[in-house]
Motif scaffolding. Structure first.
Motif, mmCIF file in Angstrom:
data_model
loop_
_atom_site.group_PDB
_atom_site.id
_atom_site.type_symbol
_atom_site.label_atom_id
_atom_site.label_comp_id
_atom_site.label_asym_id
_atom_site.label_seq_id
_atom_site.Cartn_x
_atom_site.Cartn_y
_atom_site.Cartn_z
ATOM 1 N N VAL A 121 11.005 6.497 6.051
ATOM 2 C CA VAL A 121 12.023 5.772 5.290
ATOM 3 C C VAL A 121 13.001 6.788 4.706
ATOM 4 N N SER A 122 14.102 6.310 4.207
ATOM 5 C CA SER A 122 15.104 7.196 3.615
ATOM 6 C C SER A 122 14.727 7.528 2.172
ATOM 7 N N THR A 123 15.322 8.605 1.663
ATOM 8 C CA THR A 123 15.084 8.956 0.250
ATOM 9 C C THR A 123 15.660 7.889 -0.675
ATOM 10 N N LYS A 124 16.703 7.192 -0.233
ATOM 11 C CA LYS A 124 17.253 6.102 -1.034
ATOM 12 C C LYS A 124 16.222 4.994 -1.217
ATOM 13 N N THR A 125 15.487 4.677 -0.159
ATOM 14 C CA THR A 125 14.435 3.660 -0.269
ATOM 15 C C THR A 125 13.322 4.129 -1.207
ATOM 16 N N LEU A 126 12.982 5.410 -1.118
ATOM 17 C CA LEU A 126 11.950 5.945 -2.006
ATOM 18 C C LEU A 126 12.365 5.825 -3.469
ATOM 19 N N ARG A 127 13.600 6.203 -3.765
ATOM 20 C CA ARG A 127 14.068 6.107 -5.152
ATOM 21 C C ARG A 127 14.096 4.655 -5.616
ATOM 22 N N ARG A 151 8.857 11.756 0.663
ATOM 23 C CA ARG A 151 9.182 11.135 1.950
ATOM 24 C C ARG A 151 8.378 11.785 3.071
ATOM 25 N N GLY A 152 8.278 13.112 3.057
ATOM 26 C CA GLY A 152 7.484 13.805 4.065
ATOM 27 C C GLY A 152 6.011 13.506 3.933
ATOM 28 N N GLN A 153 5.506 13.423 2.707
ATOM 29 C CA GLN A 153 4.096 13.106 2.496
ATOM 30 C C GLN A 153 3.778 11.693 2.978
ATOM 31 N N ARG A 184 0.828 -1.205 0.000
ATOM 32 C CA ARG A 184 0.000 0.000 0.000
ATOM 33 C C ARG A 184 0.865 1.258 0.000
ATOM 34 N N GLU A 185 1.935 1.246 0.788
ATOM 35 C CA GLU A 185 2.834 2.404 0.821
ATOM 36 C C GLU A 185 3.590 2.548 -0.496
ATOM 37 N N ASP A 186 3.926 1.413 -1.134
ATOM 38 C CA ASP A 186 4.573 1.474 -2.448
ATOM 39 C C ASP A 186 3.653 2.133 -3.468
ATOM 40 N N ARG A 187 2.364 1.793 -3.426
ATOM 41 C CA ARG A 187 1.405 2.416 -4.345
ATOM 42 C C ARG A 187 1.284 3.915 -4.072
ATOM 43 N N PHE A 188 1.329 4.291 -2.795
ATOM 44 C CA PHE A 188 1.269 5.716 -2.435
ATOM 45 C C PHE A 188 2.478 6.462 -3.013
ATOM 46 N N ILE A 189 3.662 5.872 -2.889
ATOM 47 C CA ILE A 189 4.878 6.504 -3.418
ATOM 48 C C ILE A 189 4.778 6.665 -4.923
ATOM 49 N N ARG A 190 4.331 5.623 -5.607
ATOM 50 C CA ARG A 190 4.212 5.685 -7.064
ATOM 51 C C ARG A 190 3.166 6.712 -7.487
ATOM 52 N N ARG A 191 2.037 6.738 -6.774
ATOM 53 C CA ARG A 191 0.968 7.678 -7.117
ATOM 54 C C ARG A 191 1.416 9.130 -6.932
ATOM 55 N N GLN A 192 2.131 9.413 -5.855
ATOM 56 C CA GLN A 192 2.601 10.776 -5.621
ATOM 57 C C GLN A 192 3.585 11.220 -6.704
ATOM 58 N N ALA A 193 4.447 10.308 -7.122
ATOM 59 C CA ALA A 193 5.414 10.653 -8.173
ATOM 60 C C ALA A 193 4.723 10.902 -9.510
ATOM 61 N N LEU A 194 3.667 10.127 -9.806
ATOM 62 C CA LEU A 194 2.967 10.295 -11.082
ATOM 63 C C LEU A 194 2.076 11.527 -11.079
ATOM 64 N N GLN A 195 1.509 11.880 -9.920
ATOM 65 C CA GLN A 195 0.641 13.050 -9.847
ATOM 66 C C GLN A 195 1.432 14.346 -9.745
ATOM 67 N N GLN A 196 2.647 14.275 -9.203
ATOM 68 C CA GLN A 196 3.494 15.463 -9.042
ATOM 69 C C GLN A 196 4.845 15.166 -9.685
ATOM 70 N N ARG A 197 4.888 15.243 -11.022
ATOM 71 C CA ARG A 197 6.078 14.813 -11.747
ATOM 72 C C ARG A 197 7.314 15.638 -11.393
ATOM 73 N N GLY A 198 7.120 16.861 -10.938
ATOM 74 C CA GLY A 198 8.259 17.707 -10.640
ATOM 75 C C GLY A 198 8.683 17.681 -9.191
ATOM 76 N N THR A 199 8.072 16.838 -8.372
ATOM 77 C CA THR A 199 8.396 16.815 -6.951
ATOM 78 C C THR A 199 9.688 16.047 -6.696
ATOM 79 N N THR A 200 10.225 16.184 -5.506
ATOM 80 C CA THR A 200 11.472 15.507 -5.141
ATOM 81 C C THR A 200 11.184 14.325 -4.234
ATOM 82 N N ALA A 201 12.173 13.440 -4.113
ATOM 83 C CA ALA A 201 12.034 12.276 -3.239
ATOM 84 C C ALA A 201 11.891 12.710 -1.782
#
Length: 343
Positions: free
Chosen positions: A99-105, A88-90, A67-84
């Motif tokens: 989690v770390s930004t390395k895990t997010l990437r 991570r804060g969201q 579920r958290e993986d889907r959240f990470i993917r959805r945030q990246a697709l909805q906000q293409r210009g956002t940073t890891a």
């Protein structure tokens, strides 16, 4: 002592077969080039599991749920210009998971999402998109022969000193400013020259050097009359002239001259460099050939000389390939509803 090396699954099976045939463990180790203890452990494992395959090993548990993986993917697709770091804060606010930004990437890489520099293209308004779409629909059924009769033209500016933002160097920590590892840049490129050129499926005009500002009268007297008309005559009575909507190109005296000369002119949509094959590759190819085939030009006169040499040296097959791409360009323009294409 035999050389220690990894035993493949195939060799493990061979070792078991030899052992079952009565070959000693030391002899099997000699044949495979491994120590006696390796064969002993392999035989013990086979007796216990009746297999030579490795048993599945438990991996380190993931720090995020599906579920958290889907959240990470959805945030990246909805906000293409956002940073890891922002995602991570969201994630921390939404799920209380830190989690770390390395895990997010890593999660984004697993679904094919990677951080890349965005392509830079002219801004398209709704009117631009509508005009581009209309152009594509009007030319969607053009044959290759019809595109072969078009004379594509454009101007381009070349700097004396070239700065490639994609250049890379190998360096160690603390060597950032060492000699030979710094790419020096000259203000305003050290000067530049403007050139005009045109090509069709079978023909190419000379490369013309534009000195100073190009006006409508100069465009008519220095380019259209001496360069465009002879090139169109070479193509034949079915020739079509393409130029963009720059102010000198659409001056009244230029329009009148072209009309009186009986030239068929293509209605070109604004902000459409991706539809013009001369914009996409010949200028880039010309610049690349100058930088790769010649020493750095010492002055603008030498830069012009190199450009004219390489302009004539570009194989005509290169131009034919670009002209043949026009059908794909218009098809993609329709598919994108007048939006940006990959060209």
């Amino acid at each position: 002592m035999p050389t220690r090396r990894k035993v493949t699954t195939f060799n493990k099976a061979r070792a078991i077969a030899w052992l079952q045939d009565g070959v000693s463990k030391r002899e099997v180790g000699r044949r495979l080039g491994v120590s006696h203890s390796v064969v002993v452990r392999l035989h013990q494992k086979f007796q216990a599991t009746n297999s030579v395959l490795e048993r599945p090993r438990s991996e380190r548990p993931k720090k995020t749920t599906q579920r958290e993986d889907r959240f990470i993917r959805r945030q990246a697709l909805q906000q293409r210009g956002t940073t890891a770091n922002i995602i991570r804060g969201q994630l921390r606010v939404a799920t209380n998971t830190n989690v770390s930004t390395k895990t997010l990437r890593k999660r984004q890489h697993e679904v094919g999402l990677r951080s890349r520099r965005p392509a830079v293209w002219p801004r398209l308004t709704a009117a631009h998109r509508q005009a581009r779409l209309a152009f594509c629909h009007n030319h969607a059924r053009w044959t290759r022969q019809q595109w072969a009769d078009v004379l594509f033209s454009d101007e381009s500016r070349f700097n004396l000193h070239h700065h490639d933002g994609r250049a890379r160097v190998w360096r160690r920590q603390g060597e950032r400013y060492n000699n030979g590892l710094v790419q020096e840049r000259v203000a305003f490129g050290g000067g530049s020259i403007m050139v005009w050129g045109a090509f069709s499926f079978r023909h190419r005009t000379p490369l013309y050097h534009i000195v100073g500002n190009l006006t409508g009268q100069r465009y008519r007297d220095e380019i259209v009359a001496p360069l465009v008309l002879p090139a169109l005559h070479q193509i034949g009575v079915q020739a079509v002239f393409q130029d963009d909507n720059a102010t000198p190109h659409r001056a009244r005296l230029v329009n009148n001259f072209i009309q009186q000369a009986g030239v068929t002119r293509m209605n070109w949509p604004a902000c459409s460099p991706d539809f013009n094959p001369i914009e996409h590759l010949p200028w880039n190819e010309l610049d690349r050939r100058v930088r790769n085939n010649h020493p750095p030009p010492r002055n603008l006169q030498q830069l012009l000389q190199f450009l004219q040499i390489e302009w004539q040296a570009i194989p005509q097959a290169f131009s034919r390939k670009l002209v043949n791409s026009m059908r794909n360009r218009t098809a993609e323009g329709i598919a994108k509803r007048g939006g940006h294409t990959h060209y």
